[in-house]
Design a protein around this motif. Structure first.
Motif, PDB file in Angstrom:
ATOM      1  N   ARG A 247       0.848  -1.189   0.000  1.00 29.05           N
ATOM      2  CA  ARG A 247       0.000   0.000   0.000  1.00 29.05           C
ATOM      3  C   ARG A 247       0.887   1.244   0.000  1.00 29.05           C
ATOM      4  NH1 ARG A 247      -4.633   0.519   4.458  1.00 29.05           N
ATOM      5  NH2 ARG A 247      -5.378  -1.239   3.180  1.00 29.05           N
ATOM      6  N   LEU A 248       0.669   2.091  -0.984  1.00 28.93           N
ATOM      7  CA  LEU A 248       1.408   3.344  -1.063  1.00 28.93           C
ATOM      8  C   LEU A 248       0.825   4.326  -0.046  1.00 28.93           C
ATOM      9  CD1 LEU A 248       3.632   4.736  -2.863  1.00 28.93           C
ATOM     10  CD2 LEU A 248       1.725   5.754  -4.128  1.00 28.93           C
ATOM     11  N   PRO A 249       1.658   5.014   0.740  1.00 31.89           N
ATOM     12  CA  PRO A 249       1.114   5.989   1.687  1.00 31.89           C
ATOM     13  C   PRO A 249       0.366   7.094   0.939  1.00 31.89           C
ATOM     14  CG  PRO A 249       3.484   6.260   1.460  1.00 31.89           C
ATOM     15  CD  PRO A 249       3.134   4.983   0.763  1.00 31.89           C
ATOM     16  N   THR A 250      -0.643   7.647   1.580  1.00 28.77           N
ATOM     17  CA  THR A 250      -1.394   8.729   0.945  1.00 28.77           C
ATOM     18  C   THR A 250      -0.730  10.076   1.149  1.00 28.77           C
ATOM     19  OG1 THR A 250      -2.764   8.924   2.938  1.00 28.77           O
ATOM     20  CG2 THR A 250      -3.580   7.502   1.168  1.00 28.77           C
ATOM     21  N   ARG A 251       0.100  10.194   2.206  1.00 25.23           N
ATOM     22  CA  ARG A 251       0.794  11.459   2.452  1.00 25.23           C
ATOM     23  C   ARG A 251       2.253  11.187   2.808  1.00 25.23           C
ATOM     24  NH1 ARG A 251      -1.429  16.248   5.875  1.00 25.23           N
ATOM     25  NH2 ARG A 251      -0.556  14.982   7.542  1.00 25.23           N
ATOM     26  N   ILE A 252       3.124  11.999   2.226  1.00 26.53           N
ATOM     27  CA  ILE A 252       4.551  11.967   2.556  1.00 26.53           C
ATOM     28  C   ILE A 252       4.943  13.382   2.970  1.00 26.53           C
ATOM     29  CG2 ILE A 252       6.891  11.636   1.678  1.00 26.53           C
ATOM     30  CD1 ILE A 252       5.764   9.564  -0.246  1.00 26.53           C
ATOM     31  N   ALA A 303      -0.941   8.691  11.738  1.00 27.02           N
ATOM     32  CA  ALA A 303      -0.148   7.479  11.942  1.00 27.02           C
ATOM     33  C   ALA A 303       0.212   6.808  10.630  1.00 27.02           C
ATOM     34  CB  ALA A 303      -0.909   6.496  12.826  1.00 27.02           C
ATOM     35  N   SER A 304      -0.542   7.119   9.535  1.00 27.43           N
ATOM     36  CA  SER A 304      -0.279   6.495   8.235  1.00 27.43           C
ATOM     37  C   SER A 304       0.647   7.321   7.356  1.00 27.43           C
ATOM     38  CB  SER A 304      -1.604   6.273   7.495  1.00 27.43           C
ATOM     39  OG  SER A 304      -2.260   7.507   7.282  1.00 27.43           O
ATOM     40  N   ASP A 305       1.080   8.495   7.834  1.00 26.80           N
ATOM     41  CA  ASP A 305       1.958   9.351   7.043  1.00 26.80           C
ATOM     42  C   ASP A 305       3.401   8.840   7.091  1.00 26.80           C
ATOM     43  OD1 ASP A 305      -0.175  10.963   6.462  1.00 26.80           O
ATOM     44  OD2 ASP A 305       0.335  12.514   7.918  1.00 26.80           O
ATOM     45  N   VAL A 306       4.128   9.054   6.003  1.00 25.36           N
ATOM     46  CA  VAL A 306       5.549   8.740   5.947  1.00 25.36           C
ATOM     47  C   VAL A 306       6.333  10.036   6.107  1.00 25.36           C
ATOM     48  CG1 VAL A 306       7.422   8.052   4.385  1.00 25.36           C
ATOM     49  CG2 VAL A 306       5.396   6.608   4.616  1.00 25.36           C
ATOM     50  N   LEU A 307       7.350   9.994   6.955  1.00 26.68           N
ATOM     51  CA  LEU A 307       8.171  11.167   7.231  1.00 26.68           C
ATOM     52  C   LEU A 307       9.561  10.939   6.623  1.00 26.68           C
ATOM     53  CD1 LEU A 307       8.382  13.903   8.748  1.00 26.68           C
ATOM     54  CD2 LEU A 307       9.148  12.601  10.753  1.00 26.68           C
ATOM     55  N   VAL A 308      10.031  11.899   5.817  1.00 21.80           N
ATOM     56  CA  VAL A 308      11.338  11.811   5.174  1.00 21.80           C
ATOM     57  C   VAL A 308      12.175  12.994   5.633  1.00 21.80           C
ATOM     58  CG1 VAL A 308      12.598  11.598   3.003  1.00 21.80           C
ATOM     59  CG2 VAL A 308      10.244  10.748   3.167  1.00 21.80           C
ATOM     60  N   LEU A 309      13.344  12.708   6.198  1.00 19.49           N
ATOM     61  CA  LEU A 309      14.192  13.738   6.799  1.00 19.49           C
ATOM     62  C   LEU A 309      15.476  13.890   6.000  1.00 19.49           C
ATOM     63  CD1 LEU A 309      13.730  12.642  10.529  1.00 19.49           C
ATOM     64  CD2 LEU A 309      12.397  14.349   9.254  1.00 19.49           C
ATOM     65  N   ALA A 325       9.408  10.568  20.520  1.00 14.82           N
ATOM     66  CA  ALA A 325       8.985   9.387  19.765  1.00 14.82           C
ATOM     67  C   ALA A 325       8.587   9.848  18.372  1.00 14.82           C
ATOM     68  CB  ALA A 325       7.823   8.677  20.459  1.00 14.82           C
ATOM     69  N   PRO A 326       8.648   8.963  17.380  1.00 17.19           N
ATOM     70  CA  PRO A 326       8.272   9.361  16.019  1.00 17.19           C
ATOM     71  C   PRO A 326       6.790   9.722  15.955  1.00 17.19           C
ATOM     72  CG  PRO A 326       8.611   6.985  16.137  1.00 17.19           C
ATOM     73  CD  PRO A 326       9.088   7.548  17.434  1.00 17.19           C
ATOM     74  N   PRO A 327       6.460  10.776  15.194  1.00 13.57           N
ATOM     75  CA  PRO A 327       5.053  11.188  15.123  1.00 13.57           C
ATOM     76  C   PRO A 327       4.205  10.315  14.219  1.00 13.57           C
ATOM     77  CG  PRO A 327       6.408  12.618  13.770  1.00 13.57           C
ATOM     78  CD  PRO A 327       7.341  11.682  14.460  1.00 13.57           C
ATOM     79  N   THR A 328       4.793   9.314  13.593  1.00 12.83           N
ATOM     80  CA  THR A 328       4.058   8.445  12.689  1.00 12.83           C
ATOM     81  C   THR A 328       4.524   7.008  12.867  1.00 12.83           C
ATOM     82  OG1 THR A 328       3.647   7.910  10.362  1.00 12.83           O
ATOM     83  CG2 THR A 328       5.733   8.972  10.879  1.00 12.83           C
ATOM     84  N   ALA A 329       3.605   6.080  12.612  1.00 10.16           N
ATOM     85  CA  ALA A 329       3.950   4.664  12.693  1.00 10.16           C
ATOM     86  C   ALA A 329       4.205   4.065  11.322  1.00 10.16           C
ATOM     87  CB  ALA A 329       2.823   3.888  13.386  1.00 10.16           C
ATOM     88  N   ALA A 356      12.782   1.496  15.646  1.00 10.17           N
ATOM     89  CA  ALA A 356      12.056   0.402  14.995  1.00 10.17           C
ATOM     90  C   ALA A 356      11.536   0.797  13.619  1.00 10.17           C
ATOM     91  CB  ALA A 356      10.905  -0.051  15.886  1.00 10.17           C
ATOM     92  N   GLY A 357      11.003   1.986  13.488  1.00 11.12           N
ATOM     93  CA  GLY A 357      10.414   2.386  12.213  1.00 11.12           C
ATOM     94  C   GLY A 357      11.303   3.263  11.363  1.00 11.12           C
ATOM     95  N   LEU A 358      12.543   3.498  11.789  1.00  8.95           N
ATOM     96  CA  LEU A 358      13.429   4.393  11.045  1.00  8.95           C
ATOM     97  C   LEU A 358      14.325   3.593  10.108  1.00  8.95           C
ATOM     98  CD1 LEU A 358      15.213   7.523  12.358  1.00  8.95           C
ATOM     99  CD2 LEU A 358      16.548   5.828  11.107  1.00  8.95           C
ATOM    100  N   ARG A 359      14.424   4.045   8.870  1.00 11.48           N
ATOM    101  CA  ARG A 359      15.311   3.427   7.895  1.00 11.48           C
ATOM    102  C   ARG A 359      16.204   4.507   7.275  1.00 11.48           C
ATOM    103  NH1 ARG A 359      13.819  -0.017  10.450  1.00 11.48           N
ATOM    104  NH2 ARG A 359      12.906  -2.030   9.884  1.00 11.48           N
ATOM    105  N   VAL A 360      17.438   4.128   7.039  1.00 10.83           N
ATOM    106  CA  VAL A 360      18.424   5.037   6.470  1.00 10.83           C
ATOM    107  C   VAL A 360      18.605   4.698   4.995  1.00 10.83           C
ATOM    108  CG1 VAL A 360      20.797   5.890   6.612  1.00 10.83           C
ATOM    109  CG2 VAL A 360      19.587   5.210   8.704  1.00 10.83           C
ATOM    110  N   ILE A 361      18.441   5.693   4.120  1.00 10.18           N
ATOM    111  CA  ILE A 361      18.689   5.498   2.690  1.00 10.18           C
ATOM    112  C   ILE A 361      20.194   5.570   2.510  1.00 10.18           C
ATOM    113  CG2 ILE A 361      18.029   6.219   0.371  1.00 10.18           C
ATOM    114  CD1 ILE A 361      15.921   8.067   1.782  1.00 10.18           C
TER     115      ILE A 361
END
Length: 475
Positions: A247-252, A303-309, A325-329, A356-361
């Motif tokens: 499922r593609l997130p609806t908001r990034i 909670a369904s938003d993706v956050l890119v830093l 804590a991260p504002p999104t799951a 847990a939910g953080l990934r590094v590109i």
């Protein structure tokens, strides 16, 4: 079928499988065929050597060239390979083509002196001082060690350092002045944060610009060959990863400083998702912010938003302190190039609730695997040169050595047939010298201008180290 597709832009030909495409430059085509210089074929009693016909033929002239192009019959009355097309050409077209071929490969070549070959490396004023020194130490020693000795029939290499100064708007004039003062055959390695003015110079002058240490290459390279596409690759890799999910997130929501190079990753992500049913929000800032400002920067997040830093290490640390804590799951993604989380103890600064939910590109080889490979392939050479690998500079050291080694292999194959286009074509075939680069996969081919083309997603382990999470992603 254009001639350039097989004989290449330089006219020096190529090899494809068992098919040898011969040179068609003026000095070669309109002279009798010659065996390779310094090459003596193996012979055995009772066996006759049958060489390639282009090495034993007489010189081409106008009638022979016309017959070869129209009928496929070579100058030595040997049929040309079936892959060589036959062309319907008028006498006027043949005369024009012959005149152009006679000029190909003739005339002076910038940077080629009577006794030396001039190379240069560019250092921009925005380069980190420690990375700059690491690049300089490796490149100077590598070029000196790989240069042909004088008196062996080849020109020794002379490396100049073109250190730029002032704002980027003035770099182009400085480069042009350097080139007028002492032309360079090619630019090798170099270092800078914003490489765009140097890129524009290389493309305008047609001077090969080979593997600079930069995370912000210029667009659409032809004369330039880069280690990797830079920040735009991180955005494209993340877009590919998100589109491959169930499922593609609806908001990034992506956060970046528009004055820093994270803007390029943000733009690439946004552009790759333009046709997808997703809304991309940009939250921008300028300069360092305190924790209160970071708390107010992010909008309300579902909670369904993706956050890119797209943040450097200092800004990322301040943001993480402002949010316990991260504002999104749904996932948080961080630029590996900008954040530098591989450098201990930086990754350990990421609070456990975030991990847990953080990934590094991460567009490089995994840190431990990369360091082990560099120790194996580069450590001995570094030791003989009085240098040592350092954890904060080993990427620059390895990439610089790769740039030097690839260039050296191409120059040795080039011999005395000096052509900038031919050098670029040989670089495309010499990428095997990149054994100490920072990338797990490094390949080139005809027309390719980026050695590494993908990235990993990395997770943060309990001890703060980075671990590969999934396959190498090539967008």
């Amino acid at each position: 079928m254009a001639c350039v597709q097989c004989h290449r832009r330089s006219g020096m030909g190529t090899v494809e499988g068992v098919v040898v495409v011969p040179p068609i430059t003026g000095p070669v085509l309109f002279a009798p065929g010659q065996p390779p210089a310094g090459h003596t074929p193996r012979r055995a009693a009772g066996m006759a050597l049958q060489d390639h016909s282009f090495r034993t033929r007489p010189a081409y002239d106008a009638p022979r060239l016309a017959r070869a192009l129209r009928e496929g019959m070579g100058a030595g009355d040997v049929p040309l390979d079936p892959l060589m097309p036959r062309y319907t050409l008028s006498e006027r077209e043949l005369a024009a083509l012959q005149a152009w071929l006679e000029s190909l490969g003739t005339g002076p070549v910038p940077g080629v002196g009577s006794t030396t070959l001039h190379l240069a490396t560019v250092i921009t004023p925005d380069a980190d001082a420690r990375q700059r020194d690491a690049m300089r130490d490796v490149l100077q020693r590598c070029i000196a060690g790989r240069s042909p000795p004088p008196g062996r029939g080849r020109r020794p290499w002379v490396l100049e350092e073109w250190a730029l100064s002032g704002p980027p708007q003035g770099w182009r004039n400085q480069l042009e002045a350097r080139m007028r003062r002492q032309p360079a055959f090619a630019l090798v390695s170099g270092i800078g944060r914003d490489w765009t003015p140097v890129h524009e110079f290389c493309e305008a002058e047609g001077v090969p610009c080979l593997f600079p240490n930069t995370d912000l290459p210029g667009p659409d390279p032809r004369a330039s060959v880069y280690l990797w596409p830079g920040m735009v690759l991180e955005g494209a890799v993340l877009a590919r990863h998100l589109m491959e999910q169930e499922r593609l997130p609806t908001r990034i929501i992506q956060v970046f400083d528009p004055s820093d190079m994270g803007r390029e990753g943000a733009a690439a992500l946004r552009g790759a998702l333009v046709s997808q049913p997703v809304t991309v929000f940009d939250r921008t800032f300028r300069g360092p912010l305190d924790e209160a400002a970071w708390r107010s920067l992010l909008p309300p997040v579902d909670a369904s938003d993706v956050l890119v830093l797209w943040l450097g290490d200092a800004d990322l640390e301040r943001l993480l302190r402002s949010h316990k804590a991260p504002p999104t799951a749904a996932g948080v993604f961080v630029s590996g190039t900008l954040a530098g989380l591989e450098r201990a103890p930086d990754a350990r600064k990421v609070p456990p609730p975030w991990r847990a939910g953080l990934r590094v590109i991460y567009p490089f080889d995994a840190p431990e695997a990369r360091l082990s490979r560099m120790v194996f392939n580069l450590g001995s050479w570094m030791s003989t040169q009085g240098l040592s690998l350092a954890r904060d500079t080993e990427r620059t050291q390895g990439n610089t050595h790769a740039a030097c080694e690839i260039t050296a292999r191409a120059l040795y194959t080039l011999g005395e047939r000096y052509s900038r286009d031919y050098l670029l074509e040989l670089v495309e075939d010499s990428y095997a010298g990149a054994t100490a680069s920072a990338f797990p996969r490094f390949t080139l081919g005809p027309g390719q201008r980026y050695g590494s083309k993908g990235a990993y997603l990395m997770r943060i382990e309990k001890d703060g180290s980075l671990a590969v999470d999934g396959d190498w992603i090539v967008p």
